[in-house]
Write an enzyme that holds these catalytic residues in place. Structure first.
Site, PDB file in Angstrom:
ATOM      1  N   CYS A   1     -53.287  23.426  87.160  1.00  0.00           N
ATOM      2  CA  CYS A   1     -53.468  22.513  88.298  1.00  0.00           C
ATOM      3  C   CYS A   1     -54.025  21.171  87.797  1.00  0.00           C
ATOM      4  O   CYS A   1     -53.390  20.512  86.983  1.00  0.00           O
ATOM      5  CB  CYS A   1     -54.329  23.148  89.386  1.00  0.00           C
TER       6      CYS A   1
ATOM      7  N   HIS B   1     -50.714  27.583  90.418  1.00  0.00           N
ATOM      8  CA  HIS B   1     -51.811  28.486  90.067  1.00  0.00           C
ATOM      9  C   HIS B   1     -51.253  29.863  89.718  1.00  0.00           C
ATOM     10  O   HIS B   1     -50.933  30.643  90.615  1.00  0.00           O
ATOM     11  CB  HIS B   1     -52.781  28.626  91.247  1.00  0.00           C
TER      12      HIS B   1
ATOM     13  N   GLU C   1     -52.910  32.371  88.754  1.00  0.00           N
ATOM     14  CA  GLU C   1     -53.859  33.375  89.244  1.00  0.00           C
ATOM     15  C   GLU C   1     -53.728  33.621  90.743  1.00  0.00           C
ATOM     16  O   GLU C   1     -54.281  34.594  91.262  1.00  0.00           O
ATOM     17  CB  GLU C   1     -55.296  32.966  88.886  1.00  0.00           C
TER      18      GLU C   1
END
Length: 212
Positions: free
Chosen positions: A84, A193, A195
């Protein structure tokens, strides 16, 4: 991988480091959160998260000398992954509505606001990855989770030495094309992202870990 690679998530006060650490562990890494120079230097991989304004992230990075640690790892060919705003600050500068901040300068170019009717770009989106991408191996039909209003909208780095492989650039679209990921030797980055991208994100992190 016969042994779980060690990854340091750079703990400099920006980004959801705990969710990134959990995702890396689920993908097969031994993870620690640190801004200690020795631990950052010695880890198999370094993950640089980032959330918020470009200038604020750069200020927080410099406060722990993260810019120097990233530069030294890359000079030694040691892998780094930015996520990011942790990807955005790898470019020369960020322009957030006229506020221009100097970046890490690993890549030429300016991060600027997306030209889209709806901002932020939030949610799942497809990406256009090159066929030989290591990060996106077996992931070319997947979606990934984005939350951002700014991005690098051009790629201007030219490789003139035929012995140096050209970077692999992955694109996405929201009101126009922007850089969604870069693989450039030891330096990789994603605008989305991993995650927060479910199973696809874990597999992408696993692909990165397999290169360490």
């Amino acid at each position: 991988m016969s042994e779980r690679p060690s990854v340091v998530v750079l703990d400099y006060g920006s980004g959801n480091i705990h969710s990134a650490a959990k995702a890396l562990e689920a993908a097969g890494a031994r993870v620690s959160l640190s801004a200690d120079r020795g631990r950052v230097r010695d880890a198999d991989g370094l993950l640089v998260p980032g959330v918020g304004a470009f200038g604020a992230v750069m200020g927080a990075l410099r406060a722990v000398r993260g810019d120097e640690m990233i530069d030294r790892r890359l000079a030694g060919g040691r892998p780094v992954l930015g996520i990011c705003v942790g990807m955005q600050v790898l470019f020369e500068r960020g322009d957030e509505r006229g506020v221009v901040s100097e970046g890490l300068g690993q890549w030429p170019g300016t991060v600027s606001e997306l030209d889209a009717p709806v901002l932020p770009h939030m949610g799942w989106n497809t990406v256009d990855a090159p066929a030989d991408s290591r990060l996106f191996e077996s992931l070319h039909d997947e979606r990934f989770y984005f939350v951002h209003s700014y991005a690098a909208r051009d790629w201007t780095l030219e490789i003139t030495n035929p012995k140096i492989p050209a970077p692999a650039i992955t694109w996405a679209d929201h009101g126009g094309r922007f850089v969604a990921a870069v693989e450039n030797g030891p330096l990789s980055a994603t605008q989305f992202h991993p995650e927060k991208s479910g199973e696809a994100g874990l597999r992408l992190l696993g692909n990165w870990l397999s290169t360490l």
